[in-house]
Design a protein around this motif. Sequence first.
Motif, short mmCIF file in Angstrom:
data_model
loop_
_atom_site.label_atom_id
_atom_site.label_comp_id
_atom_site.label_asym_id
_atom_site.label_seq_id
_atom_site.Cartn_x
_atom_site.Cartn_y
_atom_site.Cartn_z
N THR A 29 28.52 7.73 -27.71
CA THR A 29 29.93 7.37 -27.83
C THR A 29 30.78 8.60 -27.56
OG1 THR A 29 29.40 5.74 -29.53
CG2 THR A 29 31.70 6.45 -29.39
N TYR A 30 31.76 8.45 -26.67
CA TYR A 30 32.74 9.50 -26.42
C TYR A 30 34.08 9.05 -26.98
CZ TYR A 30 36.20 12.44 -24.22
OH TYR A 30 37.26 13.29 -24.02
N VAL A 31 34.68 9.92 -27.81
CA VAL A 31 35.99 9.65 -28.38
C VAL A 31 36.91 10.81 -28.04
CG1 VAL A 31 37.30 9.24 -30.50
CG2 VAL A 31 34.95 8.36 -30.30
N ALA A 32 38.04 10.51 -27.43
CA ALA A 32 39.08 11.50 -27.18
C ALA A 32 40.10 11.38 -28.32
CB ALA A 32 39.76 11.23 -25.84
N ALA A 33 40.24 12.44 -29.11
CA ALA A 33 41.19 12.43 -30.23
C ALA A 33 42.46 13.14 -29.79
CB ALA A 33 40.58 13.12 -31.45
N ILE A 34 43.55 12.40 -29.76
CA ILE A 34 44.84 12.87 -29.26
C ILE A 34 45.82 12.95 -30.42
CG2 ILE A 34 46.73 12.35 -27.67
CD1 ILE A 34 44.19 12.65 -26.16
N ALA A 35 46.57 14.04 -30.48
CA ALA A 35 47.62 14.14 -31.49
C ALA A 35 48.64 13.03 -31.27
CB ALA A 35 48.30 15.51 -31.41
N LYS A 36 49.01 12.37 -32.36
CA LYS A 36 49.99 11.30 -32.27
C LYS A 36 51.27 11.85 -31.64
CE LYS A 36 49.95 8.49 -35.54
NZ LYS A 36 49.96 7.66 -36.70
N PRO A 37 51.70 11.25 -30.53
CA PRO A 37 52.90 11.76 -29.86
C PRO A 37 54.13 11.72 -30.76
CG PRO A 37 51.70 10.26 -28.42
CD PRO A 37 51.09 10.15 -29.79
N LYS A 38 54.87 12.83 -30.77
CA LYS A 38 56.11 12.90 -31.54
C LYS A 38 57.28 12.40 -30.72
CE LYS A 38 54.44 16.76 -34.24
NZ LYS A 38 54.44 18.18 -34.45
N PRO B 126 58.21 10.40 -26.78
CA PRO B 126 57.60 9.70 -25.64
C PRO B 126 57.47 10.55 -24.38
CG PRO B 126 59.63 8.60 -26.36
CD PRO B 126 59.42 9.77 -27.26
N GLU B 127 58.27 11.59 -24.27
CA GLU B 127 58.21 12.45 -23.09
C GLU B 127 57.45 13.75 -23.37
OE1 GLU B 127 61.65 13.73 -25.50
OE2 GLU B 127 61.02 11.78 -24.82
N GLY B 128 56.87 13.89 -24.55
CA GLY B 128 56.19 15.12 -24.93
C GLY B 128 54.80 15.27 -24.32
N GLU B 129 54.23 16.45 -24.54
CA GLU B 129 52.91 16.76 -23.97
C GLU B 129 51.83 15.81 -24.47
OE1 GLU B 129 49.76 20.49 -23.58
OE2 GLU B 129 51.61 20.79 -24.71
N ALA B 130 51.83 15.50 -25.77
CA ALA B 130 50.79 14.60 -26.30
C ALA B 130 50.89 13.22 -25.66
CB ALA B 130 50.92 14.50 -27.83
N ALA B 131 52.10 12.72 -25.46
CA ALA B 131 52.27 11.41 -24.83
C ALA B 131 51.80 11.45 -23.37
CB ALA B 131 53.73 10.98 -24.91
N ARG B 132 52.11 12.54 -22.67
CA ARG B 132 51.66 12.67 -21.27
C ARG B 132 50.13 12.75 -21.21
NH1 ARG B 132 55.88 16.35 -21.17
NH2 ARG B 132 54.42 18.09 -21.18
N ASP B 133 49.54 13.53 -22.13
CA ASP B 133 48.07 13.64 -22.14
C ASP B 133 47.42 12.29 -22.40
OD1 ASP B 133 48.24 16.35 -21.65
OD2 ASP B 133 47.80 16.95 -23.71
N GLN B 134 47.94 11.56 -23.39
CA GLN B 134 47.38 10.27 -23.73
C GLN B 134 47.52 9.31 -22.55
OE1 GLN B 134 48.55 8.62 -27.47
NE2 GLN B 134 47.55 6.67 -27.10
N SER B 135 48.68 9.25 -21.95
CA SER B 135 48.91 8.38 -20.81
C SER B 135 47.98 8.74 -19.64
CB SER B 135 50.37 8.47 -20.37
OG SER B 135 50.59 7.71 -19.21
N GLY B 136 47.81 10.05 -19.40
CA GLY B 136 46.93 10.49 -18.33
C GLY B 136 45.48 10.08 -18.57
#
Length: 183
Positions: free
Chosen positions: A50-59, A61-71
């Motif tokens: 199992t591979y799990v990507a753990a992403i910081a909850k975006p603060k 919508p245009e932030g880095e975490a949101a871009r990473d998750q969308s990518g």
Amino acid sequence: DKTKARDPYRHPKETLAFFGVRPTDTLIEITPGGGWYAEVLAPLMKGNGTYVAAIAKPKKPEGEAARDQSGLETMFAGDPAEYGEAKIVEFDGQAPSFGAPDSADVVLTFRNVHNWAEGGTAPAMFKAFFDVLKPGGVLGVVDHRADDGADFEKVKDTGYLPTDYVVKLATDAGFRLAAKSEI
């Protein structure tokens, strides 16, 4: 080809072998950014682990975490044959949790500790890593290193951390150092 060009600098095969990653593992990659290692790890785990990507909850919508998750979502959805079993979970950086206690074999993070050190969340992150790992599980950390003995307060904003600082974060959370490498 674009990501393979980075192999001579990142040494993915040697790094993953050093951490003892096996295709049958439950592996959580913390903050995978643009997914450079996800491109290797998700297909490796497919079908057996199992591979799990753990992403910081975006603060924002245009932030880095949101871009990473969308990518990552786009990458995974764009090639279901390779990434169809990969999972993405969000975590709160102030109170991180990465899954049920004792549920992962391996937790990996690549060039992220300096961000948590700057933000004051590093101790909580390392404790959450310890909690999610099974007894005997492996925490693999790759980051830029400051000179041994460097003053943390003077280097924390540079992206480089003294190795002893990172090891202390881990041991304070309950880990013991098994090995380190110059890979």
